[in-house]
Design an enzyme around this catalytic site. Structure first.
Site, short mmCIF file in Angstrom:
data_model
loop_
_atom_site.label_atom_id
_atom_site.label_comp_id
_atom_site.label_asym_id
_atom_site.label_seq_id
_atom_site.Cartn_x
_atom_site.Cartn_y
_atom_site.Cartn_z
N THR A 294 -5.59 7.05 -5.20
CA THR A 294 -5.94 7.16 -3.76
C THR A 294 -5.19 8.30 -3.08
OG1 THR A 294 -6.46 4.84 -3.66
CG2 THR A 294 -5.49 5.86 -1.64
N GLU B 285 0.82 -1.22 0.00
CA GLU B 285 -0.02 0.04 -0.09
C GLU B 285 0.71 1.05 0.20
OE1 GLU B 285 -2.70 -0.39 -1.08
OE2 GLU B 285 -4.52 -0.47 0.71
N1 HSE Z 1 -8.72 4.45 4.02
C1 HSE Z 1 -8.25 4.76 2.57
C2 HSE Z 1 -8.60 5.95 1.98
C3 HSE Z 1 -8.58 3.45 1.85
O1 HSE Z 1 -9.83 6.31 2.29
O2 HSE Z 1 -7.79 6.80 1.50
C4 HSE Z 1 -8.01 3.54 0.26
O3 HSE Z 1 -7.84 2.63 -0.23
#
Ligand code: HSE
Length: 314
Positions: free
Chosen positions: A184, A132
Site C-alpha cells: 500500500t 493502518e
Molecule cells: N484508500 C487506500 C488507498 C486504501 O487506496 O491507498 C488502501 O488500503
C-alpha cells in the site's frame, strides 16, 4: 467474572470504489482474518502465533498491526493485565483486499471483549486506524470503517464521520487477486499530491453519481461512475500488470464496471446478481492467466456484514 479469552473475525473490504479515494469502501462475504486473545497477568502483548503469512509479518508487538492495536487499547484502558495473541491470516498481504484493516479490526473487537466492552464503536474505529498507520504510514479509514460496521461506508473528516449507504440487494462483486504483491505504501506514493480543478470536478461528480445511482438502483450508471476516476486509478493502473485487459474482460463478461480494489493489485467488478459476478471473476482470472499471472477469485454481495466476536470465555 471478567472475559479471559476472545476470538474475533473481520472481513475483507474493497476501498476507494473508483472515484472515492480514502472515502468509499465496502465489506465482502467470506474471506477475512481471525484474532484470538488470551488475558495474561503480565502487562504487554505477546504474539504467540501468526498463521497464514508465510512468516512475513513483524513479530515485534509494536510493529505488528494486530498487536499494536491491542497494546494501544490496553494502555488507553490502563489495565494491569496483558494478552497473548494469535493471528490467523485469511487475507493475502499487500493484496488490496483490506488485509491490514481486517487484522486491526479483529484485534480491536477481541481486545474490547477482554476490556468488557468499555470502548465505543467510534473508539474502536480510532484504534483500528492506528493499525493502518502501523501498516502503511497513513491512518486512512476507508477499509477499517466497512470492516467494522459492514455494508458500504463513506468516511470523511478528522476524526472521521461515517455514513452507511444502502446497497441494492442484487448488487454483487467479483474480487480477483493476482499472485502479485503491491505494498500500500508504494501504491500511495504513486498518487499525485496535486490535481487540477478539472480532475477534482470529475471525481466529485463521479463519486456523487455513484451514490445517486445506488439510491436509484441504477447499476449501469454506478458502473460508469466507478470507472470515471480521473486521479488515482490512472496513476496506479501502470503498477498492475494486465490491468487494461482484465478490466476489458470484466466488462465483456457483462459487469457494469470494474476498477482497482483498494490500493491494488486486486481488481473488482460490479454485477447484477451472483451468477454475473462468477462470470466476471472467471473472465478476469482468464485474462490474467493470458498475462502469465495466476489469480484467486472471490464473489459476494457488495456490502456484507462487518466484523464480529466469534467467542468469548470467562
Ligand atoms: N484508500 C487506500 C488507498 C486504501 O487506496 O491507498 C488502501 O488500503
Amino acid at each position: 467474572m471478567p472475559v479471559r479469552a476472545a476470538i474475533a473475525f473481520a472481513p475483507a473490504t474493497v476501498a476507494n470504489v473508483g472515484p472515492g479515494f480514502d472515502v468509499f469502501g465496502f465489506a465482502i462475504d467470506g474471506p477475512g482474518d481471525v484474532v484470538e486473545l488470551r488475558r495474561t497477568p503480565r502487562p504487554g502483548v505477546r504474539i504467540a502465533w501468526i498463521l497464514g503469512d508465510g512468516g512475513r509479518l513483524p513479530r515485534a508487538a509494536s510493529r505488528n498491526v494486530a498487536s499494536a492495536v491491542v497494546l494501544k487499547m490496553l494502555r488507553a484502558a490502563a489495565v494491569p493485565f496483558g494478552a497473548d495473541l494469535v493471528l490467523r491470516k485469511g487475507l493475502p498481504l499487500g493484496s488490496g483486499m483490506g488485509s491490514s484493516s481486517a487484522s486491526a479490526v479483529a484485534a480491536a473487537l477481541a481486545a474490547n471483549a477482554l476490556l468488557d466492552g468499555r470502548f465505543s464503536d467510534r473508539d474502536l474505529l480510532g484504534f483500528a486506524r492506528h493499525g493502518e498507520r502501523v501498516a502503511c504510514g497513513a491512518a486512512h479509514a476507508d477499509n477499517v470503517a466497512p470492516c467494522l460496521f459492514g455494508g458500504f461506508t463513506l468516511v470523511r473528516g478528522e476524526p472521521p464521520e461515517v455514513d452507511r449507504i444502502a446497497v441494492p440487494p442484487r448488487w454483487h462483486v467479483a474480487v480477483v487477486h493476482p499472485g502479485i504483491e503491491l505494498p500500500t505504501r508504494r501504491a500511495r506514493a504513486a498518487v499525485p499530491e496535486k490535481v487540477s480543478v478539472a480532475a477534482m470536478t470529475a471525481n466529485v461528480g463521479a463519486a456523487a453519481a455513484l451514490i445517486a445511482a445506488m439510491h436509484r438502483r441504477d447499476i449501469a450508471s454506478a458502473g460508469r461512475a466507478l470507472m470515471a476516476d480521473a486521479v488515482v486509478e490512472p496513476a496506479r493502473a501502470g503498477l498492475i500488470p494486465g490491468y487494461a485487459a482484465v478490466r476489458r474482460a470484466a466488462l465483456a463478461a457483462g459487469a457494469a464496471g470494474a476498477s482497482i480494489s483498494g490500493a491494488g493489485p486486486s481488481m473488482f467488478a460490479l454485477t447484477d446478481g451472483r451468477a454475473g459476478a462468477k462470470m466476471a471473476a472467471a473472465a478476469m482470472a482468464a485474462a490474467w492467466k493470458r498475462e502469465g499471472v495466476d489469480a484467486e477469485l472471490f464473489v459476494g454481495r457488495m456490502g456484507a456484514p462487518g466484523a464480529r466476536l466469534i467467542q468469548e470465555g470467562r
